[in-house]
Each structure stands twice: as C-alpha cells, then as structure tokens.
Design a protein around this motif. Structure first.
Motif, PDB file in Angstrom:
ATOM      1  N   CYS A   1      17.576  43.811  35.332  1.00 24.95           N
ATOM      2  CA  CYS A   1      16.799  44.985  34.926  1.00 24.95           C
ATOM      3  C   CYS A   1      16.125  45.633  36.142  1.00 24.95           C
TER       4      CYS A   1
ATOM      5  N   SER B   1      15.344  44.322  29.496  1.00 28.19           N
ATOM      6  CA  SER B   1      16.794  44.318  29.695  1.00 28.19           C
ATOM      7  C   SER B   1      17.378  45.514  28.970  1.00 28.19           C
TER       8      SER B   1
ATOM      9  N   ASN C   1      11.798  46.556  26.979  1.00 29.95           N
ATOM     10  CA  ASN C   1      11.565  47.394  28.162  1.00 29.95           C
ATOM     11  C   ASN C   1      10.195  48.054  28.252  1.00 29.95           C
TER      12      ASN C   1
END
Length: 500
Positions: free
Chosen positions: A242, A394, A415
């Motif tokens: 990420c 992610s 996120n």
C-alpha cells in the motif's frame, strides 16, 4: 441565546432522593401517551437541534475546559453531526414509525391476507442512557435523538468526569425540552447506582467492558434489554504494497484525534518487516506536518487535546514505564497540562501495551513475519477479543476479501481510520467484547422501539380454521397436519446449496 462564558454552568449532583421521583415522572409521562404523536417527537428533536445551534459556543467552551479538545474537533465531531442528525431524524421519523403491512408478502398463504398482518414500530417506554466522558456531547445526544424519535421518555445519566459539559447540558436542556419527557441525572457512583436499581425499559450504555458487566448485571434483575457500545483494541493491518506514507498519516490522525481517547482509535499496528521503516518515516513526517517543532510540537499545540485528568494521565504514564518495547517516536509528557505527545512503540507479543485498550496517544507496533503476512495478521486479530473496528490499508481487493472472511469485528474500514463515524447512513456498533446493538439515525430509533406484530382474524375465517378445535380426529389430522409432512424438500449440495 448564544453563551460564551461557562462559569454559569456548574454541574450539580442530582439528590439521591430525587432519582426515584424522576423515574416515576418519566414512566407516568410515557403511559399518558404524550410522546406518541409524531409531530410532538419532531418538535422535541428540532428543539435539541436549536439548543445545540443557539448555544454552540457554550458547549464548545465546556468541552474544551474538560478535555482541552480543539474547537475544530468539537464542531466537526460532536456539535455539527448532532444538529444534522436531529434534523434528519425529525424528517425521517414518520417513515421509521410507519406501520408496515405484510398482506403482499410472498410467503403469506392466501387465506391469511384477510387477517391484515402488519408490524407497528412501538416505543419501549421509559429508557436510560448512560454516557461517557470522552465524547460527552455526541455520546449523550445521539442516543437521546433515537429515544425521542422512537417515542420514549429519557433519563440521561451524564459522566461526572466532564463536569463542565454536564453542567452546561443540565442547565440548558430544561429551557428547550419538556422535563416530563427527558431528565438529566448528574453525579458519580452513588447516583448511577441508584439509577440502576430502578426498572427501565431499555438501557443504552457507552463505555468500557468492566462497567458494562456491572450494568448488565443490574439490568438482568429486571430483564431489561441493553445496547452496549464498548471499545477494545482496534487493530491496523498494513499491506506492504500500500501507500505507506499515506497509511501512516491517516493512522496517526486517527490516533491523535482527541488525544487517542475514543473507542475507535487505532490501538496497534500489525506490519511486516519490509514495510516498517517506510511506515515509521511516514509517521514522523506526518507528525511534523501536524505539529511543527517550531510551534511547540504536540505538547505546545492548540490543535491537540489533553488527557482528561491526572488519574488517566498516570495510567498512561504507567504503561509507558512498564512497556519493554522500543520507543520509535514521541514519549515526552507535560504533567501540568496533562499532555502526552503521540508515542509510537515497537513491541513483542506479551507486552503490557497489548493487554488492554490504551485509550490514549500510544500507537503500538507489532512486526509479523513477511511470508503469509496477511493471514498471520488475520489470525492475530481472530485469536483475541473481537474489536470494535479493524482498519486495513490495502487497495488489493483479494486482500480486502481475505481480511473480511477471516476476522470478526464490529466494523471494517479500508484505507483510512475514524472516518466510518462520518457515514451516518451505516449502522455502528461492536460484536462480542466490543458490545452489541447498533446506532446512528434509524438504527438508534430501532434500539428504543420494537416491532409489534398485529393480526385481525375475521369471523369469516372460521370455516378455514374449524378443524383446530377438539375433539381431534383422524380427519382433522389428515387435513391439517399431513400436508406439512408431505411437502417436497428441494435438492441441495454442499457446493451449490439449494438446487432450483
């Protein structure tokens, strides 16, 4: 009516002898059906909104005096959402409270359509809301909005820890809402103990698991239903692929808001060795941007709240003294101002920081092995008490699905941190140790109401139900019972389920 000076709003403990009288008044008001008309409920909800709007400076000042919370956080996280949700509830309550017919239900036998089956959302009665100190306004008003929308009367027990806010609401609420419908109770252990001795029709508690067990035991004596909004150790899982800098910034924001004193604050981070250095760099960069060193950093910032009181300051200080972890960032304190700067600590399993919710500005980091990291992170979460929320950084949909399938949490956020609370149309609540029941708007309405089923069986139905009466015969069994035994059960397989 805008107030700015909170000197006039000193909390006054409710006399113990008044509490049974309050209970009696609220119960009598409910049985009088005063709160049942929808227009009356709408008016009360809008009066709540007016109280907050016209006295916003007083409420902001009171909460700042209690927690040192920056006005920005008070308005964006407490005052504004409650004005908005009170107005929405006033607009939507006719829809929420509308009776629902089941005459057209696909599974209803044709003869029963004449019975007028329906469900009527019905208020539970005189209810008790027990609110905490960390977000004193939203966590007292949000449940109250739902109770009023449902048509209940409300006893609102405020936390004595945030005495400035409690005094403010204690004195302002009677100027806007009927005291026969909603009453505030202030005080500490003796007052809440007295309140819990009484029979309520629902109890809504926000706080920690230890006190929740006491409240649940008191409720059990009267078989009173509960909503428990608790907390726990909300984890963050960081996918190595990420955007680590953004993940660090958003995690830190979730941690520093209200100085980490919120049930959905990210408590610890599960991360792989390859991602750790860049993630820590991201935390340090974000910290410097939020609290520049040349402006006093966090300890000197007006954009950073303080710990609620010395007792909690010493509790967090004690954790920092006991941990065997490595401090990667922060750690400084200012006892006089009750401030502890955001502190990031790398620990190993078994550390004191992993035992219970830190409820403060400590972000604990745990490294897990690189190989199979996501599954190991899921296992780590699953082996512990179910948290209120899990944060996953992610953008990989397969990883998101894997975490969804292999963990159990009240909520799941991808996120970001904290922002799920802003999505007012979704239910919010915990599972297991993090609580049960759901809230926000219609979900709060449903906490304080129940679905009352009604049918009206006409005399004309008699010829269809005549065989129910004794004496029972072979004929009545053949007509009424055998068809249910001879129904064809569809084919199914473990892989495909029901075969149509």
């Amino acid at each position: 009516m805008i107030q700015q000076d909170i000197k006039h709003f000193q909390m006054v403990d409710t006399p113990l002898e008044d509490i049974p009288k309050i209970h009696k008044t609220l119960r009598e008001t409910f049985t009088s059906h005063k709160t049942l008309p929808i227009p009356y409920r709408q008016h009360l909800l809008l009066q709540l909104a007016r109280m907050l709007q016209e006295n916003h400076k007083a409420f902001s000042s009171a909460i700042h005096a209690d927690l040192g919370k920056p006005p920005f956080e008070v308005y964006i996280g407490e005052i504004n959402p409650m004005i908005d949700r009170a107005i929405i509830s006033a607009r939507r309550v006719p829809e929420w409270a509308r009776e629902r017919s089941y005459e057209g239900h696909a599974d209803l036998p044709e003869p029963q359509k004449a019975w007028k089956p329906k469900v009527v959302p019905t208020p539970k009665g005189a209810v008790l809301v027990i609110s905490p100190w960390n977000y004193p306004l939203i966590l007292s008003i949000q449940a109250t909005i739902g109770a009023i929308a449902a048509g209940c009367t409300v006893c609102l027990k405020l936390s004595e820890v945030t005495s400035n806010y409690a005094g403010c609401l204690q004195q302002l609420l009677p100027k806007y809402l009927d005291q026969d419908v909603i009453r505030v109770v202030c005080g500490g252990v003796p007052e809440v103990t007295k309140v819990l001795e009484l029979k309520w029709d629902h109890i809504f508690y926000t706080g920690n698991g230890t006190i929740a067990r006491i409240i649940a035991a008191a409720a059990a004596k009267h078989l009173t239903p509960l909503t428990l909004e608790l907390g726990g150790k909300s984890p963050v899982i960081v996918d190595p692929k990420c955007d680590l800098e953004l993940a660090a910034k958003r995690t830190l924001w979730g941690k520093v808001t209200n100085c980490g004193q919120i049930c959905v604050s990210p408590d610890y981070v599960l991360i792989s060795p390859s991602a750790l250095p860049r993630y820590i760099d991201g935390l340090k960069k974000a910290y410097e941007e939020m609290y520049p060193a040349d402006q006093g950093a966090a300890l000197g910032s007006d954009s950073y709240a303080h710990i609620i009181n010395l007792q909690h300051f010493n509790r967090i200080k004690g954790l920092l003294e006991k941990t065997k972890g490595k401090v990667l960032m922060g750690g400084r304190m200012d006892e006089e101002r009750l401030k502890i700067e955001p502190t990031v600590i790398l620990v190993k399993e078994g550390d004191v920081l992993l035992e219970s919710e830190t409820f403060g500005p400590i972000l604990t980091i745990v490294e897990l092995e690189e190989e199979g990291f996501i599954r190991k992170a899921c296992d780590w979460v699953s082996e512990r008490d179910h948290p209120l929320v899990l944060y996953l950084f992610s953008t990989d949909e397969q990883i998101q699905d894997e975490v969804r399938r292999h963990t159990t949490t009240g909520g799941l956020v991808f996120n970001d941190t904290f922002m799920q609370l802003d999505v007012k149309v979704l239910p919010f609540g915990g599972v297991g140790e993090s609580g049960y029941g759901r809230q926000i708007l219609e979900n709060t309405f449903e906490c304080f109401s129940y679905e009352r089923s009604t049918v009206d069986i006409p005399a004309a139905a008699e010829e269809k139900i005549i065989l129910r009466y004794p004496p029972y015969t072979d004929h009545s069994f053949k007509v009424e019972c055998e068809p249910g035994l001879n129904v064809k059960i569809p084919e199914s397989t473990p892989e495909g389920g029901l075969q149509v």
